[in-house]
Structures are given as structure tokens and as C-alpha cells.
Design a protein around this motif. Structure first.
Motif, PDB file in Angstrom:
ATOM      1  N   ALA A  61     -13.233 -35.879  31.258  1.00  0.00           N
ATOM      2  CA  ALA A  61     -12.276 -36.845  32.413  1.00  0.00           C
ATOM      3  C   ALA A  61     -11.644 -36.823  32.516  1.00  0.00           C
ATOM      4  O   ALA A  61     -11.056 -37.597  31.419  1.00  0.00           O
ATOM      5  CB  ALA A  61     -13.290 -38.017  32.741  1.00  0.00           C
ATOM      6  N   PHE A 161     -16.165 -38.313  36.728  1.00  0.00           N
ATOM      7  CA  PHE A 161     -14.033 -38.601  37.076  1.00  0.00           C
ATOM      8  C   PHE A 161     -13.452 -39.068  36.475  1.00  0.00           C
ATOM      9  O   PHE A 161     -12.290 -39.571  37.076  1.00  0.00           O
ATOM     10  CB  PHE A 161     -14.202 -38.361  38.831  1.00  0.00           C
ATOM     11  N   GLU A 251     -11.560 -30.548  40.632  1.00  0.00           N
ATOM     12  CA  GLU A 251     -10.957 -29.878  39.488  1.00  0.00           C
ATOM     13  C   GLU A 251      -9.905 -28.743  40.774  1.00  0.00           C
ATOM     14  O   GLU A 251      -8.577 -27.982  40.581  1.00  0.00           O
ATOM     15  CB  GLU A 251     -11.303 -29.247  38.648  1.00  0.00           C
TER      16      GLU A 251
END
Length: 373
Positions: A61, A161, A251
Motif C-alpha cells: 500500500a 489501500f 491503481e
């Protein structure tokens, strides 16, 4: 609840003093109704959301947590703005009876989906998520075990994340559950991907597959309609992953922004037809789609392809819909996510669909809209 710290997802199974910590929440509160008193509930969340542990579930992350200077414990969270960055802020409700039902989705899924709504908005701007704020209103008779499992689903996705749960609020609800999530993210100054950048002649792309989440809702509603006792058989989340545990395209959005591949972008939370309409309205353009190119999800044990109507109008897929300037090459995949060209931007203002019988008709937005009559 003002500001947060973090643990890996499994930490939501344990809370309290060291003697209590070894006891899973679902064991300790399995027969308890009424969530913990507000102060105790906030303390429990604070222990789980410690900043020094956030992101441990996924060590890859990105280190955005450094922007959160002070989390849970004060009247406000303190976020430190970095030079050359702009802040992205979004908020979304998850309402019982509107966005979820306790007899349809497990608590972990409700928590996961609650955070996905905000993360997907950040992804659609090409941003990096930093912090989340959760306001949760609960009825008095809600089992504590439900709250713990909800939190486990939300914190698990946040950890993946690198997002800090940095605060929020709790309250007693006179009716169902209301969860409001606020997401804060960043992007390089002047580089956020907006809805307003599409131009005539540009190509339209969408990530992943569409209609998978709506197909699950159709199945659950069908089961309820055909059931005498007004209860529907629960679906297996593995057969409908895009409904129960959707993956925000963080992403992918970041790469599209960094490489300058997307001129305009939006997520498909309300359905392709409605979200494309939003994008076209902000850009002052129209569009034409090709029905034969729309990537339709395969769902259920038999992995059947969903109907075109669900792919066009079903919401909560949380894929990215974006336009591409001429001369830009788009690969078949980015960040392991398939990308499909589905049409092009026109001078507008209407949106048209070339059907599979090669006829062209106007495509009206028929996705999710609150207060629609």
C-alpha cells in the motif's frame, strides 16, 4: 468520534483489555443486542484503527497515511497538506433498505461496500486515498456482533489501500442503519482527472465487466418475490463477487492519470448509461456506444452472461469509465484490469447506442437516480 489508529483486519475480532483480547468479538457479543455505549464503541474502534498498524494487511500500500497527523481522540482530525498536492474529498451514504439489507448481505460485505463507494470516487479522479471518516447510526436492537463484522469488512479494505480511519461519529438511529463515509485523497496539483475533459472524436473505454452487481440484486429480489415466508435464500458471495466485495480501481485510476491517458473519467456507481450521461453533460458533448462491445459480467454458479440491460443500466459495479485523446494507445490491461473500447464521443448533446442488429437508437439514462419518479 474524532480522528483514528489501525490494526490488520483480524483485529476487529479482538478488542478490550488484555484479558479480553483473546476472545473473538462474535463470541463475546454473540447474544448481546444494543451496540456498546458510545464511549466504549469509539474506544474499541480507536484500538483497531491505530495509524501505526494501518496498511499492514497489504505492505505494498502506498504511504499516504503520513498526511494524517492526528487521528481519533481530538475534536478534529489533523491532516497536513503537502506542497504541490490538491485534496480530493467525497462523501457517500449507505442506507439500510436502499443500499443494503441485513438479510441479503453479510455485515463484512456491507462494511466493504460502504468504503468502496468513497474509494471508487477517489479512483475516478486518479487520486490516492489518505483518510476515511465514518459516521454510523444504529438502532438500539442491533447486535454488537453485526457492528464488529461490519467494521472488520471496512477496516480490511482500508488496510489494503493504506487508508487511515481518522474519525467520524456514532449515534442511535430510530430506524435502520445509516453509514456515511467521507474519503479524503490527494492528487498532484492541477492533475485530477475531471468529468469535463471529453472532446468530440475521443474514444470511450470502460474497465472490467458490467452488470454483475445488479444481477445479484435481481436474483435476491426474485427470490424474495417467490418466497412465501418473505425471506430469500442467501446468494454465495463467490458467485457474485462484484456485488458483495467490489474492488475499487485505485491503481488503474492512478496510472491513467500519471500517464495522461484519460481526458475525462467517472466511476460506474450509478450504471453505465447514467454515468456516461453525467460525463457528457459536464463535458458538453454526446456519445455513441456499440452494444456488441459492452463487456458483460458472468455470474452465478453457471457463470452466465448478464443481460445487456443490466450491463447498460445496472449500478454499483465501481468500474472506471473514461475517454481517451486521439493518438493515445490503450493496452488491453492496466494493473491487471481489462480495458474495453465501447464507443466514441460526439458533438452531442445526445447519447446513442448501436444495437446488435446494427440499428442506432437514443440511449436514455436508466441507472440509479435518487428521487426519480
Amino acid at each position: 468520534m474524532a480522528a483514528a489508529d489501525e490494526d490488520p483486519p483480524s483485529a476487529w475480532l479482538r478488542a478490550g483489555s488484555s484479558s479480553e483480547a483473546a476472545q473473538p468479538l462474535r463470541q463475546r457479543y454473540s447474544v448481546c443486542v444494543v451496540p456498546l455505549p458510545e464511549k466504549a464503541l469509539i474506544a474499541q474502534i480507536r484500538r483497531v484503527a491505530r495509524p501505526d498498524r494501518q496498511g499492514q494487511a497489504d505492505r505494498s500500500a502506498r504511504p499516504t497515511r503520513a498526511a494524517v497527523f492526528t487521528g481519533i481522540g481530538d475534536d478534529c482530525a489533523v491532516l497536513r497538506l503537502r506542497p504541490g498536492q490538491e485534496w480530493l474529498i467525497t462523501t457517500d451514504f449507505s442506507l439500510e433498505g436502499v443500499h443494503f439489507r441485513r438479510d441479503w448481505q453479510p455485515p463484512e460485505s456491507v462494511g466493504h461496500r460502504c468504503l468502496t463507494r468513497g474509494l471508487s470516487d477517489i479512483a475516478a479522479m486518479g487520486g490516492e486515498p489518505v483518510a476515511a471518516f465514518l459516521s454510523l447510526a444504529m438502532p438500539r436492537d442491533l447486535p454488537q456482533s453485526w457492528v464488529g463484522r461490519f467494521a472488520r469488512g471496512l477496516i480490511g479494505l482500508a488496510a489494503k489501500f493504506g487508508v487511515t480511519l481518522a474519525g467520524g461519529d456514532t449515534a442511535e438511529s430510530p430506524g435502520g442503519i445509516l453509514a456515511d463515509i467521507v474519503l479524503v485523497g490527494t492528487a498532484p496539483q492541477g492533475k485530477s482527472v475531471l468529468r469535463a475533459g471529453a472532446r468530440p472524436g475521443e474514444r470511450i473505454f470502460v474497465s472490467g465487466e458490467l452488470g454483475g452487481s445488479a444481477a445479484a440484486v435481481v436474483e435476491m429480489r426474485s427470490g424474495l418475490k417467490n418466497s412465501r415466508n418473505k425471506k430469500t435464500e442467501k446468494l454465495n458471495p463467490r458467485d457474485y463477487p462484484r456485488h458483495f466485495y467490489p474492488e475499487p480501481r485505485i491503481e488503474l485510476g492512478r496510472i491513467l492519470r500519471e500517464k495522461g491517458l484519460a481526458s475525462a473519467m467517472i466511476d460506474t456507481s450509478d450504471g453505465l448509461s447514467t454515468d456516461l450521461d453525467h460525463l457528457c453533460e459536464e463535458s458538453g458533448v454526446g456519445a455513441q456506444l456499440d452494444a456488441s462491445l459492452i463487456p458483460r459480467a458472468r455470474v452465478g454458479k453457471a457463470s452466465n452472461e448478464v443481460d445487456l440491460d443490466l450491463a447498460l443500466h445496472g449500478g454499483e459495479d465501481y468500474e472506471l469509465l473514461f475517454t481517451v485523446p486521439s493518438g493515445k494507445r490503450i493496452p488491453a490491461q492496466i494493473a491487471d484490469v481489462a480495458l474495453t473500447e465501447i464507443g466514441h464521443i460526439t458533438r452531442g448533446p445526445k447519447i446513442f447506442l448501436r444495437t446488435q442488429s446494427n440499428k442506432v437508437r437514443e440511449l436514455k439514462p436508466r441507472g440509479w437516480q435518487h428521487f426519480q419518479r
